[in-house]
Design an enzyme around this catalytic site. Structure first.
Site, PDB file in Angstrom:
ATOM      1  N   LYS A  85      23.135  17.202   0.817  1.00  0.00           N
ATOM      2  CA  LYS A  85      22.973  16.363   2.008  1.00  0.00           C
ATOM      3  C   LYS A  85      21.519  16.318   2.506  1.00  0.00           C
ATOM      4  CE  LYS A  85      27.745  16.984   3.609  1.00  0.00           C
ATOM      5  NZ  LYS A  85      28.582  17.472   4.741  1.00  0.00           N
ATOM      6  N   TYR A  88      32.882   7.935   4.060  1.00  0.00           N
ATOM      7  CA  TYR A  88      33.534   8.816   5.036  1.00  0.00           C
ATOM      8  C   TYR A  88      34.607   8.095   5.853  1.00  0.00           C
ATOM      9  CZ  TYR A  88      30.544  12.897   4.250  1.00  0.00           C
ATOM     10  OH  TYR A  88      29.937  14.001   3.711  1.00  0.00           O
ATOM     11  N   ASN A 135      25.387  20.766   6.951  1.00  0.00           N
ATOM     12  CA  ASN A 135      25.890  21.910   6.195  1.00  0.00           C
ATOM     13  C   ASN A 135      25.603  21.825   4.697  1.00  0.00           C
ATOM     14  OD1 ASN A 135      27.694  19.898   5.653  1.00  0.00           O
ATOM     15  ND2 ASN A 135      29.500  20.957   6.434  1.00  0.00           N
ATOM     16  N   HIS A 178      28.408  18.410   0.283  1.00  0.00           N
ATOM     17  CA  HIS A 178      29.768  17.879   0.321  1.00  0.00           C
ATOM     18  C   HIS A 178      30.417  18.171  -1.018  1.00  0.00           C
ATOM     19  CE1 HIS A 178      33.129  15.002   0.393  1.00  0.00           C
ATOM     20  NE2 HIS A 178      32.774  14.734  -0.838  1.00  0.00           N
ATOM     21  N   GLU A 219      35.897   9.471  -5.352  1.00  0.00           N
ATOM     22  CA  GLU A 219      34.501   9.709  -4.954  1.00  0.00           C
ATOM     23  C   GLU A 219      33.540   9.624  -6.142  1.00  0.00           C
ATOM     24  OE1 GLU A 219      35.614  12.528  -1.098  1.00  0.00           O
ATOM     25  OE2 GLU A 219      34.461  13.380  -2.749  1.00  0.00           O
TER      26      GLU A 219
HETATM   27  P1  ATP Z   1      32.693  17.815   3.108  1.00  0.00           P
HETATM   28  O1  ATP Z   1      33.775  16.765   3.210  1.00  0.00           O
HETATM   29  O2  ATP Z   1      31.333  17.337   3.534  1.00  0.00           O
HETATM   30  O3  ATP Z   1      32.679  18.512   1.780  1.00  0.00           O
HETATM   31  P2  ATP Z   1      34.391  19.614   4.513  1.00  0.00           P
HETATM   32  O4  ATP Z   1      35.480  19.078   3.658  1.00  0.00           O
HETATM   33  O5  ATP Z   1      34.153  21.087   4.550  1.00  0.00           O
HETATM   34  O6  ATP Z   1      33.013  18.962   4.135  1.00  0.00           O
HETATM   35  P3  ATP Z   1      35.300  17.794   6.546  1.00  0.00           P
HETATM   36  O7  ATP Z   1      36.280  18.241   7.567  1.00  0.00           O
HETATM   37  O8  ATP Z   1      35.746  16.901   5.432  1.00  0.00           O
HETATM   38  O9  ATP Z   1      34.562  19.095   5.989  1.00  0.00           O
HETATM   39  O10 ATP Z   1      34.121  17.075   7.327  1.00  0.00           O
HETATM   40  C1  ATP Z   1      33.219  16.232   6.654  1.00  0.00           C
HETATM   41  C2  ATP Z   1      31.826  16.485   7.178  1.00  0.00           C
HETATM   42  O11 ATP Z   1      31.763  16.071   8.533  1.00  0.00           O
HETATM   43  C3  ATP Z   1      31.403  17.970   7.221  1.00  0.00           C
HETATM   44  O12 ATP Z   1      30.922  18.452   5.995  1.00  0.00           O
HETATM   45  C4  ATP Z   1      30.308  17.934   8.256  1.00  0.00           C
HETATM   46  O13 ATP Z   1      29.076  17.419   7.736  1.00  0.00           O
HETATM   47  C5  ATP Z   1      30.878  16.928   9.257  1.00  0.00           C
HETATM   48  N1  ATP Z   1      31.662  17.599  10.303  1.00  0.00           N
HETATM   49  C6  ATP Z   1      32.848  18.230  10.166  1.00  0.00           C
HETATM   50  N2  ATP Z   1      33.276  18.744  11.330  1.00  0.00           N
HETATM   51  C7  ATP Z   1      32.326  18.407  12.238  1.00  0.00           C
HETATM   52  C8  ATP Z   1      32.167  18.638  13.641  1.00  0.00           C
HETATM   53  N3  ATP Z   1      33.087  19.304  14.336  1.00  0.00           N
HETATM   54  N4  ATP Z   1      31.054  18.156  14.231  1.00  0.00           N
HETATM   55  C9  ATP Z   1      30.127  17.459  13.540  1.00  0.00           C
HETATM   56  N5  ATP Z   1      30.212  17.216  12.220  1.00  0.00           N
HETATM   57  C10 ATP Z   1      31.286  17.692  11.579  1.00  0.00           C
HETATM   58 MG    MG Z   2      35.831  16.993   3.353  1.00  0.00          MG
END
Ligand code: ATP
Ligand code: MG
Length: 140
Positions: A11, A51, A114, A117, A128
């Site tokens: 990211k 997304y 973070n 992804h 994806e």
């Molecule tokens: P990813 O899909 O990026 O691999 P993930 O599956 O661990 O991560 P998801 O719940 O799918 O997490 O959320 C997608 C992305 O949205 C997260 O990786 C993060 O960048 C963002 N995100 C998730 N929760 C929050 C939050 N509470 N506040 C802000 N951004 C968030």
């Molecule tokens: Mg996710």
């Protein structure tokens, strides 16, 4: 366990800090092979579409802004049980909760920024991967 492929994105927070090679080393040391990789700047439309599953979440707009704020590295990782394995290597969504040795523990800044992804299921991995790569771009 079957050999799988999963879609990974390094990211914008991680490309900004020039740590893509260090993150790739964690994938490779964790048993995954990078079989396709491209550095791109996502458009707003691409980020919104990628997304779309989170469109109803409060953080969706912020997430799209963040994912378009700088370059990302999109990649296909291959290996035994690659989808679950990659999520182990990545660590918890919130770096504060991520285990030692994971990408997000080492490189994540906060729950949004973070570092990486990773696809969360075989169905989403297929969708994806096809979003970013043609079959001929993936060389195992
Ligand atoms: P990813 O899909 O990026 O691999 P993930 O599956 O661990 O991560 P998801 O719940 O799918 O997490 O959320 C997608 C992305 O949205 C997260 O990786 C993060 O960048 C963002 N995100 C998730 N929760 C929050 C939050 N509470 N506040 C802000 N951004 C968030
Ligand atoms: Mg996710």
């Amino acid at each position: 366990m079957a050999v799988e492929r999963t879609l990974s994105i390094i990211k914008p927070d991680a490309t900004a800090r020039n740590v893509t090679g260090k993150i790739n080393a964690l994938f490779e040391d964790g048993g995954l092979r990078i079989v396709a990789q491209r550095r791109v700047r996502l458009t707003q439309e691409q980020a919104e579409k990628f997304y779309a599953v989170h469109a109803e979440r409060a953080f969706y707009g912020e997430l799209v802004d963040y994912m378009t704020s700088g370059p990302v590295v999109v990649q296909v990782l291959e290996g035994e049980g690659a989808i679950a394995r990659n999520r182990e290597i990545m660590g918890a969504t919130n770096p504060a909760n991520a285990d030692e040795g994971t990408v997000r523990k080492a490189f994540g800044l906060n729950v949004q920024e973070n570092a990486v992804h990773g696809s969360d299921s075989p169905e989403n991995a297929a969708i994806e991967i096809a979003f970013f790569f043609a079959g001929c771009d993936i060389v195992g």
